[in-house]
Design a protein around this motif. Structure first.
Motif, PDB file in Angstrom:
ATOM      1  N   ASN A  63     -10.763  63.130  40.874  1.00 55.75           N
ATOM      2  CA  ASN A  63      -9.492  62.439  40.633  1.00 55.75           C
ATOM      3  C   ASN A  63      -8.680  63.107  39.526  1.00 55.75           C
ATOM      4  O   ASN A  63      -7.451  63.123  39.559  1.00 55.75           O
ATOM      5  CB  ASN A  63      -9.774  60.982  40.266  1.00 55.75           C
ATOM      6  N   GLY A  67      -5.832  63.488  41.635  1.00 57.85           N
ATOM      7  CA  GLY A  67      -4.940  62.367  41.358  1.00 57.85           C
ATOM      8  C   GLY A  67      -3.936  62.653  40.260  1.00 57.85           C
ATOM      9  O   GLY A  67      -2.755  62.388  40.404  1.00 57.85           O
ATOM     10  N   ILE A 266      -9.047  58.881  47.272  1.00 61.37           N
ATOM     11  CA  ILE A 266      -7.788  58.430  47.873  1.00 61.37           C
ATOM     12  C   ILE A 266      -7.859  56.952  48.213  1.00 61.37           C
ATOM     13  O   ILE A 266      -6.923  56.198  47.977  1.00 61.37           O
ATOM     14  CB  ILE A 266      -7.466  59.279  49.120  1.00 61.37           C
ATOM     15  N   THR A 270      -5.525  57.239  44.028  1.00 63.01           N
ATOM     16  CA  THR A 270      -5.433  58.494  43.278  1.00 63.01           C
ATOM     17  C   THR A 270      -4.647  58.296  41.988  1.00 63.01           C
ATOM     18  O   THR A 270      -3.722  57.489  41.941  1.00 63.01           O
ATOM     19  CB  THR A 270      -4.716  59.590  44.091  1.00 63.01           C
ATOM     20  N   VAL A 309      -3.769  53.982  54.139  1.00 64.62           N
ATOM     21  CA  VAL A 309      -2.690  54.958  53.971  1.00 64.62           C
ATOM     22  C   VAL A 309      -1.360  54.376  54.439  1.00 64.62           C
ATOM     23  O   VAL A 309      -0.315  54.576  53.827  1.00 64.62           O
ATOM     24  CB  VAL A 309      -3.009  56.270  54.735  1.00 64.62           C
ATOM     25  N   THR A 338       1.813  58.249  44.142  1.00 66.14           N
ATOM     26  CA  THR A 338       1.086  59.018  45.145  1.00 66.14           C
ATOM     27  C   THR A 338       1.897  60.257  45.480  1.00 66.14           C
ATOM     28  O   THR A 338       3.100  60.286  45.254  1.00 66.14           O
ATOM     29  CB  THR A 338       0.898  58.185  46.422  1.00 66.14           C
TER      30      THR A 338
END
Ligand SMILES: Nc1ncnc2c1ncn2[C@@H]1O[C@H](COP(=O)(O)OP(=O)(O)OP(=O)(O)O)[C@@H](O)[C@H]1O
Ligand SMILES: [Mg+2]
Lengths: 345, 250
Positions: A63, A67, A266, A270, A309, A338
């Protein structure tokens, strides 16, 4: 409007985010896990919890680059493997000093990150994903061909890392607490890191690299540093994993492992501190429970990914933020957008 | 006239068959406001990108404060005092206004390999950042996410970020792009405040702004300089009228 950012270490209770509350409670439960599993007579769950925590550390490290840094590494399982073999190979030669093994895991992973990162970070986007994956596979095939260390049969570790004093990894509870403490330290490190000047440089490079360069940042160097830190942390988790499973094989480096790690990050959210832990928990939950009922558990996992998502930006962490927004009647935005959101111009 | 702060000699940039910058040469004197005008596709943004280092030149030399910088990457040019703004707004959308500018300040306060202390609340970064926000009258919006700013405010933020690097030369690529009347006026006032304090290379389509601000004007058409001089000379230049000003039906 000008809500001053609280600079004191402990913000007023009303300002503590739901995700933070949630995680405090979850971590408290996990801190008591050995006791709880002991009382309920379910030692199996202590082992699930240990695995969850070790994989969380790996996810936390991914991450950091994925991320916060926007570097979509598809080869992070390689670091887990390097860390694990840094325990296994010395063991093979009867070297079981824990400090040496863990130190080796960190140093080798950091070096590997430095060399491969220096190359990978010259590319962008899909190319970066592909080349990190290629390096990961290189490590995979390298260990696959090392007959001395078991090749695809793997290597059993009969003697775990030795530490002076009372720490004994053969004691499941002790191993658990070492992993748990490591996770807490990792989270704390990442928390400090992403809010430091270095962290701002990394997050800026994710949001808008061209602008970062224009205002005077050598984005390449900061990214590479971030990649090295992440690799070292991930390698550390691999050394823990080897001690947990007593066994290592090239299979733990395969690209599907890297993909799973990406999923955890994810799906958890993130660029959030606790997202990787939450994502890992869901993944292992599916793996542990759904796999008992259906061989198609990965299909359901896929469905879950699609739902998250499409409908929940920012994964589980984003979902909790949304709930907080409804309860507190004000929008709560995730600290880092994101990748899709970042391009809103 | 004193030694120029920026000297451009024989600069060339090709995109395939297109000569976007065709042997461009001119100077910018310290503290002058030098406007670059030209029709759409004349190569103005390309020129700015070559100067800032975002694009590599195919030929030519760029001297900044007497030293050649043609081979330096963008961040090193920035550290030497060259700042740019972008025609298409380029800020950190997910950060607050203050964070955007503080980040620009941070770039010029030594290296950023500082891993532990929080950057937020660091007076060394935020005090100069607020100062820059004040210069563009955006300080009251300091804690707003950049993504939530109006278009005009984002353009102001662009300028504040460039200023935060304490540049010796500002490369401004159409700061008024896409602005309404009121926003444009606000931007012109901001630039008027800067005029005489900062050296500026100003690319702009708004002729009112150009003639109000510029000490000198260079006209680009198809990547080539067709005229360079004081505003009055440019206004009366036959080639410019034909190639450019005339087109506007003025
Ligand atoms: N990255 C690129 N690749 C190919 N061609 C390009 C590229 N960038 C610009 N061009 C071409 O170079 C020429 C100059 O473009 P440039 O954007 O510099 O013009 P400009 O003067 O800034 O125009 P505008 O007033 O519309 O901003 C145009 O013909 C454009 O199509
Ligand atoms: Mg342009």
């Amino acid at each position: 409007m000008a809500r001053k950012a609280s600079t004191s270490l402990i913000p007023p209770l009303g300002e503590i985010r739901f995700t933070t509350w949630f995680m405090l409670i979850v971590l408290l439960i996990f801190a008591l896990a050995p006791v709880l599993t002991e009382i309920t007579g379910t030692p199996f769950y202590l082992s699930v919890a240990t695995r969850l925590i070790i994989l969380s550390i790996a996810a936390v490290s991914l991450n950091l680059v994925l991320g916060y840094g926007g570097m979509v590494s598809f080869g992070h399982a390689a670091f887990i493997g390097l860390g694990a073999y840094a325990v296994g190979i010395p063991f093979y030669y009867d070297i079981t000093n824990g400090f040496l093994q863990f130190g080796l895991a960190i140093v080798v992973s950091a070096l590997f990150a430095l060399v491969t990162g220096a190359i990978c970070l010259r590319t962008k986007g899909v190319y970066f994903i592909m080349i990190t994956m290629a390096f990961g596979q290189m490590v995979y095939f390298t260990f696959l061909s090392l007959n001395e260390y078991g090749a695809d049969d793997g290597l059993s570790i009969y003697k775990l890392s030795q530490f002076p004093g009372p720490i004994d990894f053969t004691n499941k509870v002790q191993l658990y607490y070492v992993c748990f403490a490591s996770l807490i330290v990792s989270l704390f490190i990442v928390h400090r890191l992403v809010n430091s000047r270095f962290g701002m440089a990394i997050r800026g490079a994710k949001g808008n690299e061209e602008r970062m360069r224009a205002i005077g940042f050598n984005t390449y160097a900061y990214r590479l540093t971030c990649y090295v830190i992440s690799g070292a942390m991930c390698g550390f988790s691999g050394a823990l994993l080897a001690n947990f499973t007593n066994f290592l094989s090239p299979e733990m480096i395969d690209w599907t492992r890297s993909g799973e790690l990406m999923f955890m990050v994810i799906f958890g959210g993130t660029g959030t501190l606790f997202g990787p832990f939450l994502g890992t928990a869901v993944f292992l939950g599916f793996y542990t429970f759904l796999a008992q009922f259906t061989t198609y558990w990965q299909l359901w996992l896929g469905v879950l990914i699609l739902i998250s998502v499409l409908f929940v930006k920012g994964g589980i962490n984003g979902l909790i933020d949304k709930i907080e927004g409804v309860v507190r009647k004000r929008p709560v935005s995730a600290p880092a957008a994101t990748p899709a959101e970042a391009k809103d111009e | 006239m004193s030694e120029p702060i920026l000297q451009i000699e024989g600069l060339v940039k090709r995109f395939g068959g297109v000569l976007a910058t065709d042997n461009v040469s001119f100077d910018v004197a310290p503290l002058e406001t030098h406007a670059v005008i030209g029709p759409n596709g004349a190569g103005k943004t390309t020129l700015i990108s070559q100067l800032s280092g975002a694009l590599r030149s195919d030929a030519g030399v760029i001297r900044f404060k007497g030293e050649p910088i043609s081979n330096l990457p963008p961040h090193q040019r920035s550290l030497r005092g060259l700042a740019r703004s972008f025609q298409i707004t380029s800020v950190f959308m997910e950060m607050t206004v203050l964070q955007n500018v503080a980040l620009a300040v941070q770039a010029h306060r030594g290296h950023s390999y500082r891993f532990w202390r929080p950057a937020a609340g660091d007076a060394e970064l935020e005090a100069p950042a607020l100062e820059c926000l004040r210069e563009v009258s955006l300080h009251e919006r300091r804690d707003v996410r950049a993504a939530s700013l109006s278009h005009g405010e984002k353009r102001q933020l662009e300028i504040a970020m460039a200023l935060a690097t304490e540049p010796d030369l500002l490369l401004l690529d159409e700061p008024m792009a896409g602005m309404g009347r009121e926003e444009s006026e606000r931007m012109i006032n901001t630039l008027k405040d800067l005029k005489g304090e900062k050296t500026m290379l100003l690319v702009e389509h708004d002729m009112d702004a150009v003639f109000a601000l510029a000490d000198r004007i260079t006209v680009l058409v198809y990547g080539r300089v067709i005229a360079s001089g004081a505003p009055d000379e440019i206004r009366n230049d036959e080639a410019v009228r034909r190639a450019y000003l005339g087109d506007e039906g003025a």
